[in-house]
Write a protein that holds these residues in place. Structure first.
Motif, mmCIF file in Angstrom:
data_model
loop_
_atom_site.group_PDB
_atom_site.id
_atom_site.type_symbol
_atom_site.label_atom_id
_atom_site.label_comp_id
_atom_site.label_asym_id
_atom_site.label_seq_id
_atom_site.Cartn_x
_atom_site.Cartn_y
_atom_site.Cartn_z
ATOM 1 N N ALA A 1 6.971 -3.304 -12.272
ATOM 2 C CA ALA A 1 5.660 -3.421 -12.925
ATOM 3 C C ALA A 1 5.157 -2.051 -13.377
ATOM 4 C CB ALA A 1 4.654 -4.075 -11.985
ATOM 5 N N ALA A 2 5.384 -1.029 -12.565
ATOM 6 C CA ALA A 2 4.984 0.328 -12.951
ATOM 7 C C ALA A 2 5.786 0.799 -14.160
ATOM 8 C CB ALA A 2 5.177 1.287 -11.779
ATOM 9 N N LEU A 3 7.079 0.464 -14.200
ATOM 10 C CA LEU A 3 7.888 0.823 -15.353
ATOM 11 C C LEU A 3 7.408 0.098 -16.603
ATOM 12 C CD1 LEU A 3 10.315 2.396 -16.446
ATOM 13 C CD2 LEU A 3 11.743 0.449 -15.818
ATOM 14 N N LEU A 4 7.026 -1.157 -16.462
ATOM 15 C CA LEU A 4 6.497 -1.920 -17.591
ATOM 16 C C LEU A 4 5.217 -1.287 -18.134
ATOM 17 C CD1 LEU A 4 6.780 -4.516 -19.307
ATOM 18 C CD2 LEU A 4 5.341 -5.636 -17.607
ATOM 19 N N VAL A 5 4.317 -0.914 -17.239
ATOM 20 C CA VAL A 5 3.071 -0.249 -17.663
ATOM 21 C C VAL A 5 3.381 1.101 -18.302
ATOM 22 C CG1 VAL A 5 0.955 0.834 -16.779
ATOM 23 C CG2 VAL A 5 1.608 -1.442 -16.006
ATOM 24 N N ALA A 6 4.304 1.839 -17.713
ATOM 25 C CA ALA A 6 4.662 3.152 -18.254
ATOM 26 C C ALA A 6 5.250 3.035 -19.658
ATOM 27 C CB ALA A 6 5.658 3.839 -17.322
ATOM 28 N N VAL B 1 0.829 -1.216 0.000
ATOM 29 C CA VAL B 1 0.000 0.000 0.000
ATOM 30 C C VAL B 1 0.855 1.253 0.000
ATOM 31 C CG1 VAL B 1 -1.630 1.319 1.420
ATOM 32 C CG2 VAL B 1 -2.004 -1.106 1.028
ATOM 33 N N ARG B 2 1.966 1.240 0.728
ATOM 34 C CA ARG B 2 2.795 2.434 0.827
ATOM 35 C C ARG B 2 3.642 2.678 -0.419
ATOM 36 N NH1 ARG B 2 3.446 4.010 6.453
ATOM 37 N NH2 ARG B 2 4.496 5.840 5.625
ATOM 38 N N VAL B 3 3.879 1.641 -1.247
ATOM 39 C CA VAL B 3 4.697 1.816 -2.444
ATOM 40 C C VAL B 3 3.844 2.151 -3.673
ATOM 41 C CG1 VAL B 3 4.825 -0.564 -3.274
ATOM 42 C CG2 VAL B 3 6.786 0.918 -3.537
ATOM 43 N N LEU B 4 2.534 1.977 -3.584
ATOM 44 C CA LEU B 4 1.670 2.251 -4.732
ATOM 45 C C LEU B 4 1.742 3.693 -5.244
ATOM 46 C CD1 LEU B 4 -1.477 0.076 -4.018
ATOM 47 C CD2 LEU B 4 0.293 -0.270 -5.737
ATOM 48 N N PRO B 5 1.848 4.725 -4.392
ATOM 49 C CA PRO B 5 1.979 6.079 -4.950
ATOM 50 C C PRO B 5 3.222 6.256 -5.838
ATOM 51 C CG PRO B 5 1.379 6.222 -2.648
ATOM 52 C CD PRO B 5 1.665 4.770 -2.934
ATOM 53 N N ALA B 6 4.330 5.645 -5.455
ATOM 54 C CA ALA B 6 5.534 5.735 -6.285
ATOM 55 C C ALA B 6 5.325 5.014 -7.613
ATOM 56 C CB ALA B 6 6.731 5.152 -5.542
ATOM 57 N N GLY B 7 4.644 3.880 -7.564
ATOM 58 C CA GLY B 7 4.325 3.167 -8.800
ATOM 59 C C GLY B 7 3.405 3.972 -9.693
ATOM 60 N N ALA B 8 2.448 4.666 -9.089
ATOM 61 C CA ALA B 8 1.532 5.500 -9.871
ATOM 62 C C ALA B 8 2.267 6.658 -10.521
ATOM 63 C CB ALA B 8 0.405 6.008 -8.981
ATOM 64 N N VAL B 9 3.208 7.263 -9.809
ATOM 65 C CA VAL B 9 3.995 8.350 -10.395
ATOM 66 C C VAL B 9 4.754 7.852 -11.618
ATOM 67 C CG1 VAL B 9 6.009 9.843 -9.992
ATOM 68 C CG2 VAL B 9 4.186 9.724 -8.299
ATOM 69 N N MET B 10 5.309 6.654 -11.520
ATOM 70 C CA MET B 10 6.047 6.086 -12.647
ATOM 71 C C MET B 10 5.110 5.748 -13.797
ATOM 72 S SD MET B 10 8.883 5.026 -13.992
ATOM 73 C CE MET B 10 10.021 4.831 -12.662
ATOM 74 N N GLY C 1 10.516 -3.554 -5.186
ATOM 75 C CA GLY C 1 11.118 -3.717 -6.511
ATOM 76 C C GLY C 1 10.130 -4.235 -7.538
ATOM 77 N N LEU C 2 9.275 -5.164 -7.128
ATOM 78 C CA LEU C 2 8.269 -5.674 -8.050
ATOM 79 C C LEU C 2 7.291 -4.576 -8.463
ATOM 80 C CD1 LEU C 2 6.818 -7.911 -9.607
ATOM 81 C CD2 LEU C 2 5.477 -8.302 -7.540
ATOM 82 N N VAL C 3 6.830 -3.798 -7.515
ATOM 83 C CA VAL C 3 5.893 -2.716 -7.853
ATOM 84 C C VAL C 3 6.566 -1.696 -8.761
ATOM 85 C CG1 VAL C 3 4.529 -0.811 -6.914
ATOM 86 C CG2 VAL C 3 4.492 -3.029 -5.788
ATOM 87 N N GLY C 4 7.816 -1.383 -8.482
ATOM 88 C CA GLY C 4 8.537 -0.433 -9.333
ATOM 89 C C GLY C 4 8.743 -0.940 -10.746
ATOM 90 N N SER D 1 9.815 9.249 -8.915
ATOM 91 C CA SER D 1 9.215 8.051 -8.330
ATOM 92 C C SER D 1 10.013 7.582 -7.109
ATOM 93 C CB SER D 1 9.138 6.945 -9.377
ATOM 94 O OG SER D 1 8.602 5.789 -8.830
ATOM 95 N N ALA D 2 11.328 7.635 -7.181
ATOM 96 C CA ALA D 2 12.173 7.241 -6.054
ATOM 97 C C ALA D 2 11.995 8.184 -4.865
ATOM 98 C CB ALA D 2 13.635 7.205 -6.481
ATOM 99 N N ILE D 3 11.844 9.466 -5.136
ATOM 100 C CA ILE D 3 11.612 10.424 -4.056
ATOM 101 C C ILE D 3 10.269 10.156 -3.384
ATOM 102 C CG2 ILE D 3 11.148 12.869 -3.576
ATOM 103 C CD1 ILE D 3 13.290 13.510 -5.724
ATOM 104 N N VAL D 4 9.248 9.901 -4.189
ATOM 105 C CA VAL D 4 7.932 9.589 -3.624
ATOM 106 C C VAL D 4 8.015 8.310 -2.800
ATOM 107 C CG1 VAL D 4 5.567 8.913 -4.213
ATOM 108 C CG2 VAL D 4 6.617 10.842 -5.368
ATOM 109 N N GLN D 5 8.717 7.310 -3.303
ATOM 110 C CA GLN D 5 8.859 6.053 -2.567
ATOM 111 C C GLN D 5 9.607 6.268 -1.262
ATOM 112 O OE1 GLN D 5 10.350 2.746 -4.774
ATOM 113 N NE2 GLN D 5 10.718 1.528 -2.971
#
Length: 176
Positions: A125-130, A21-30, A120-123, A64-68
Motif C-alpha cells: 500500500a505504501a508503494l502504491l501511494v508512493a 503500528v510497528r510497520v507504519l514507519p517503514a511504510g512512511a519511508v516508502m 506485506g499489505l502495508v508495504g 524501507s526494508a532496513i527501517v522495517q
C-alpha cells in the motif's frame, strides 16, 4: 521438550495491532521517500533521463526494508518441521470456527505468517501511494500503478484471514 520446539515458544506472536503500528514507519519511508526522490531527480537532471530511476527505487525500497527490520516486533522463529499444508488448513479453520491448531509449532508458524502478511499489505500500500504521488511529478510512472494496484488488492484480500487468525490466537491466549 526438544530444542527446535522450545525455540518457537520463547517469544509470543505479536498482535495484529502491534504489527501494524510497528510497520507504519517503514511504510512512511516508502510513501514519502519515493516521491521526494522523484522530485529531486527531476530537479537535479536537466535532460530527465531515467538512468537513475532504478537505483533510486531500489535504494528507497532498501531503506524501507532496513527501517522495517529495526522496527518490526520481535516474533518467534518458525519451526521448519511444520509445512505450509498445515498452515493453510489451520488458517482456514481458525477463520471459520475460531479453533486453533493443537500443535503449538503450527499455531506459532501460522501466527508468524499472518504477521508477514500484514507487513506485506502495508508495504505494498505504501508503494502504491508512493507511485501515485511520484506519477504526479513524473507522468510516465502511471504505467506502474496497475500491477502494484493488483498486488495490493491481493494482499488486502488475504490480510483479512491473517488479521482474523491473530485475533483468534490472542483471544484464545487470554481465555486460557
Amino acid at each position: 521438550m526438544d530444542q527446535p520446539a522450545q525455540a518457537t515458544t520463547e517469544l509470543p506472536v505479536p498482535t495484529a495491532d502491534q504489527v501494524l503500528v510497528r510497520v507504519l514507519p517503514a511504510g512512511a519511508v516508502m510513501a514519502i521517500g519515493l516521491p521526494l526522490a522523484t522530485w529531486w531527480l527531476l530537479d537535479a537532471s536537466s535532460d530527465g533521463s531515467p538512468s537513475w530511476w532504478l537505483l533510486i527505487l531500489v535504494a528507497t525500497v532498501g531503506l524501507s526494508a532496513i527501517v522495517q527490520r529495526y522496527t518490526s516486533p520481535p516474533r518467534p522463529h518458525i519451526d521448519q518441521r511444520t509445512g505450509q499444508a498445515q498452515w493453510a488448513s489451520a488458517t482456514t479453520t481458525a477463520v471459520r470456527t475460531g479453533e486453533l491448531p493443537a500443535c503449538p509449532e503450527v499455531r506459532t508458524a501460522v501466527g508468524v505468517a499472518a504477521c508477514v502478511g500484514i507487513e506485506g499489505l502495508v508495504g505494498s500500500a505504501a508503494l502504491l501511494v508512493a507511485i501515485a504521488f511520484s506519477a504526479l511529478i513524473r507522468p510516465d510512472l502511471w504505467t506502474a500503478l496497475p500491477p502494484v494496484t493488483v498486488l495490493t488488492g491481493m494482499a488486502a484480500f488475504h490480510v483479512r484471514r491473517s488479521w482474523a487468525y491473530l485475533r483468534a490466537l490472542h483471544t484464545a491466549e487470554r481465555t486460557g
